[in-house]
Design a protein around this motif. Structure first.
Motif, mmCIF file in Angstrom:
data_model
loop_
_atom_site.group_PDB
_atom_site.id
_atom_site.type_symbol
_atom_site.label_atom_id
_atom_site.label_comp_id
_atom_site.label_asym_id
_atom_site.label_seq_id
_atom_site.Cartn_x
_atom_site.Cartn_y
_atom_site.Cartn_z
ATOM 1 N N GLU A 7 44.165 33.371 43.393
ATOM 2 C CA GLU A 7 43.196 33.222 42.435
ATOM 3 C C GLU A 7 42.073 34.182 42.225
ATOM 4 O O GLU A 7 41.845 34.441 40.995
ATOM 5 N N ILE A 8 41.917 35.005 43.236
ATOM 6 C CA ILE A 8 41.119 36.286 42.968
ATOM 7 C C ILE A 8 41.906 37.190 42.232
ATOM 8 O O ILE A 8 41.416 37.759 41.162
ATOM 9 N N THR A 13 42.807 40.296 36.944
ATOM 10 C CA THR A 13 43.646 40.838 35.771
ATOM 11 C C THR A 13 43.048 40.296 34.759
ATOM 12 O O THR A 13 42.746 41.420 33.734
ATOM 13 N N TYR A 14 42.316 39.186 34.411
ATOM 14 C CA TYR A 14 41.492 39.028 33.324
ATOM 15 C C TYR A 14 40.337 39.779 33.130
ATOM 16 O O TYR A 14 40.047 40.505 32.082
ATOM 17 N N VAL A 15 39.403 39.856 34.246
ATOM 18 C CA VAL A 15 38.314 40.669 34.534
ATOM 19 C C VAL A 15 38.638 42.185 33.844
ATOM 20 O O VAL A 15 37.886 42.711 32.891
ATOM 21 N N GLY A 139 35.436 37.329 44.959
ATOM 22 C CA GLY A 139 35.757 36.033 45.404
ATOM 23 C C GLY A 139 35.418 34.878 44.374
ATOM 24 O O GLY A 139 34.781 35.393 43.279
ATOM 25 N N VAL A 140 36.072 33.894 44.532
ATOM 26 C CA VAL A 140 35.581 32.674 43.633
ATOM 27 C C VAL A 140 35.208 31.467 44.194
ATOM 28 O O VAL A 140 35.529 30.910 45.279
ATOM 29 N N ASP A 141 34.301 30.777 43.595
ATOM 30 C CA ASP A 141 33.685 29.340 44.060
ATOM 31 C C ASP A 141 33.979 28.065 42.923
ATOM 32 O O ASP A 141 33.500 28.428 41.834
ATOM 33 N N ASP A 142 34.778 27.252 43.401
ATOM 34 C CA ASP A 142 35.094 26.189 42.261
ATOM 35 C C ASP A 142 34.293 24.800 42.664
ATOM 36 O O ASP A 142 33.959 24.507 43.929
ATOM 37 N N GLU A 143 33.909 24.328 41.442
ATOM 38 C CA GLU A 143 33.121 23.017 41.504
ATOM 39 C C GLU A 143 33.907 21.957 40.816
ATOM 40 O O GLU A 143 34.329 22.248 39.520
#
Length: 786
Positions: A7-8, A13-15, A139-143
């Motif tokens: 996911e990171i 890639t998008y960023v 990092g990513v944090d999902d809700e």
């Protein structure tokens, strides 16, 4: 590769694509700026246009540079449709249908990022927080907001990201909260532009950050309306303004004017200190009446006739009744003092001219016929043209000018206020409603020495009445004085007209040279060739070569006392005096304002005890209250201690709810002897510096003991900042409570809390402020002798 790493990598890639688009926009703006700089600008108009273009692209480059870190920080996954990435600015695809690559956090499409919950998902199934360092996703944090999916509901938006932000070390600069705005904060930020919005919030609720993000939101949403009038943000002191100065640029907004009340009178930077009791008196609303009386006191009527020598043989008498009649007629017009001077001159000069005409132009034989019925009948030999010439000569007569200056002087606001505060007699005349003791407090000391002449300006005052040591409480008085006096701009307008005529004369000479250089070979034949003189006249040529400096809206507003802002935001608004509110209301006649503060933290003696008492004189009950109830910065352990102080201030007040624990209990050290306090404080400062590592330590001390404690700490501990405008980048900052307003530190030491309480009538409020400046650790050094 595990799912987290995948996911990171996907987000990286998008960023990276977003940053390439950002680089393209920046390169484009820099090329256009360079092209504008290469233009030579032949005429003044072209140079002005070039400067405006350069400034526009410079501002654009600065905005793009400011969002370099944390450009994209979130993603929304709708139930239907493609993901929406959320960031500091909006970016669009240049190909195809101009689709948004990045949605500006202020846009309506981004609002679910801050408001969506599991109970009210607003069409969003997942919210992702993207953490990054510069251009690298870390990092990513999902809700998960879908109740049917596996996820745990929380009342905090982006809890992990929020807690990481509030637990991070302080840096000496306030950071933005654009990634972690909570629902109650978002409602304030996006509230309507019109009217007065009052945001009441306790320590750690993010009042200041909310106010700054509201400014960014309003500029984005009402760009056309606010671009020409500007936004003013008023803070309590220069240290605070420097502390918050990086927030708006990081949100791509650079055109806001940041100022203290002491900065709001052009040409004056009020930085001097004075006792709180003096500032409180100056802040009272009654000072407006005092200044009005001081102006009337300068419109003098002499006790006896003033002799006005016109020439060696003629002296006129200016009677008190004549002066009183002229003064009363001018006052009835309602004109400000300086603008009334012209009418007063006319009245006095006409009266003197009539007196002079009676002396030199009366026919003694007007009623004595030579024979028959040939008496002239009219005793006045002078006609209207003769009287007009007498008035002109009298108006320029030095003795007449001196009398006018004595009876109705043209005053600057600085001169009026300096003369008032420098004279016990003037204060007694203008301020009978104040007690003798209060007038004594207001009185500035006279220049030392027995030979100081009568009328000498007060100490620290220049010959023109400008004081070298104005205090912040003086600025509202200067502004009030400016309103009462008005600006007599006749001299300025005359100088501008003389300069305009000189330019026209120069242009006429230039055109004559051009015309003189034409060929005379066919002077008898009408020429079909256009010459410069056929296309432009001297007045237009002069106008095109008039210099004009390009200034931003904020720069123009800062230089113009009568500027009307499109919106005004006041932080720590509870500290402002009644006179300061009069000044600010003049700066915002539309009453489009956001006032942020906490009446429980009011420390200034002239400050507010309730919002209603502040606003009722200006908007009655037409203001909207909003409250921030959750403290994100202040740990629960500290808030529990501060709540006891709050109960002493007002038992009806509720402290904000702390959402996190620091894991460290506040501690208290009893110091038996006041003489030991400096040494014990140094020991604790050293220990706290070790405990917070790279964080920041704030040491808050009573103002009366500042010099002693500061000297001890500075001598023993490296990297300490202290003074009127401390450097917040230092690891240790030693300040008074007034200086600590709005600031935050990783750890705080409060020295002699009982001394803090004792030195002010609002000492408990000050202690409440001091205890709640920390984000992690709190220590108190108390004198057991107290």
């Amino acid at each position: 590769m595990d799912s987290g790493a995948a996911e990171i990598a996907h987000e990286q890639t998008y960023v990276s694509d977003l940053y390439r688009r950002l680089d393209d926009l920046r390169d484009q703006a820099e090329r256009r700026r360079s092209g504008a700089l290469r233009q030579d600008g032949g005429t003044q108009q072209e140079r002005s246009q070039r400067d405006s273009t350069v400034a526009m692209y410079t501002d654009q480059v600065e905005r793009l540079n400011a969002v370099e870190n944390g450009l994209c920080f979130g993603r929304l996954d709708p139930v239907d449709g493609p993901p929406r990435y959320i960031g500091r600015i909006g970016l669009f695809d240049t190909d195809g249908d101009h689709e948004p690559l990045l949605v500006d956090w202020r846009a309506p499409a981004a609002r679910p990022f801050y408001l969506a919950t599991a109970a009210a998902p607003e069409g969003i199934r997942r919210r992702r927080h993207i953490r990054s360092r510069f251009r690298t996703v870390t990092g990513v944090d999902d809700e998960v907001l879908d109740l049917d999916a596996d996820g745990q509901a929380t009342d905090l938006t982006g809890e992990a990201t929020l807690l990481a932000a509030v637990n991070a070390n302080r840096t000496g600069r306030m950071g933005d909260i654009v990634q972690t705005i909570q629902a109650e904060q978002d409602r304030v930020i996006r509230a309507d532009l019109n009217g007065v919005l009052v945001v009441q919030g306790g320590p750690g609720t993010g009042k200041t950050a909310v106010a700054l993000h509201r400014a960014a939101y309003l500029l984005y949403t009402y760009r056309q309306q606010l671009a020409t009038r500007g936004v003013l943000i008023v803070g309590p002191n220069t240290t605070f303004l420097r502390y918050i100065s990086h927030v708006l640029p990081s949100l791509a907004e650079t055109g806001v004017l940041l100022a203290t009340v002491g900065d709001l009178f052009p040409g004056v930077r009020a930085r001097a200190a004075e006792p709180d009791e003096v500032a409180e008196i100056k802040g009272r609303a009654v000072l407006a009446d005092v200044l009005a009386a001081a102006v009337r006191d300068r419109q003098r009527v002499p006790e006896a006739a003033l002799p006005i020598p016109v020439d060696e043989d003629v002296t006129l008498d200016l009677e008190p009744s004549t002066v009183a009649a002229a003064r009363d007629r001018v006052r009835r017009t309602g004109r400000p003092h300086n603008l009334g001077r012209e009418l007063f001159e006319i009245e006095i000069v006409h009266a003197l001219a009539a007196q002079l005409a009676e002396r030199i132009g009366t026919d003694p034989y007007a009623d004595d016929p030579l024979g028959g019925d040939d008496a002239p009948g009219d005793p006045q030999l002078l006609g209207e043209a003769d009287l007009a010439e007498l008035r002109r000569e009298l108006g320029a007569n030095p003795a007449v000018r001196a009398a006018l200056d004595e009876l109705w002087p043209v005053l600057t606001p600085q001169r009026l206020v300096a003369d008032l505060l420098g004279s016990a007699e003037r204060l007694a005349t203008a301020a009978p409603q104040l007690s003798a003791a209060e007038r004594e407090l207001l009185l500035r000391p006279a220049l030392p020495g027995p030979t100081a002449p009568s009328g000498t300006p007060p100490a620290g005052t220049a010959d023109d009445g400008t004081a070298a040591d104005w205090t912040p409480a003086d600025v509202p008085l200067l502004d009030e004085a400016a309103e009462l006096l008005g600006e007599d701009d006749r001299a300025r307008r005359a100088a501008q007209e003389r300069a305009r005529r000189r330019r026209i004369e120069y242009a006429e000479g230039a055109l004559e040279i051009v015309k003189g250089s034409e060929s005379f070979e066919f002077e008898d034949v009408e020429s079909e060739i256009l010459a410069a003189t056929d296309l432009i006249g001297a007045d237009l040529l002069a106008e095109r070569h008039t210099g004009a400096e390009w200034l931003s809206t904020a720069q123009r507003a800062a230089a113009d006392r009568q500027w009307a802002f499109g919106h005004v935001i006041v932080d720590e608004a509870q500290e402002l005096s009644a006179m300061a509110w009069r000044l600010l209301m003049r700066r915002c006649p539309s009453r489009s304002m956001t006032l942020v503060g906490d009446v429980a933290q009011t420390g200034a003696l002239a400050g507010a005890s309730s919002w209603r008492s502040v606003l009722e004189p200006y908007v009655a009950d037409r203001w909207r209250p909003a409250e921030l109830t959750v403290s994100y910065r202040t740990p629960s352990e500290v808030m529990a201690l501060a709540a006891k102080v709050l109960a002493d201030i007002d038992p009806t007040l509720e402290p904000p709810r702390a959402v996190r624990d620091a894991g460290v209990q506040p501690w208290e050290l009893l110091v038996p002897d006041p003489a030991e306090l400096p040494d014990r404080l140094v020991e604790r400062v050293r220990a706290e510096v070790e405990a917070v590592g790279e964080g920041r330590l704030g040491v808050i001390v009573p103002a009366h003991d500042l010099d002693r404690l500061a000297a001890a700490v500075a001598a023993a501990v490296p990297d300490v900042s202290v003074g009127a405008d401390p450097d917040l980048d230092r690891r240790v900052v030693l300040v008074t409570v007034a200086q600590a307003k709005g600031l935050e530190f990783d750890s705080v030491l409060v020295a002699d809390p009982d001394g803090l309480v004792a030195e002010s009538a609002r000492g408990s409020n000050d202690l409440y402020v001091a205890l709640t400046r920390t984000t992690r650790r709190l220590g108190v050094l108390r004198l057991s002798a107290r």
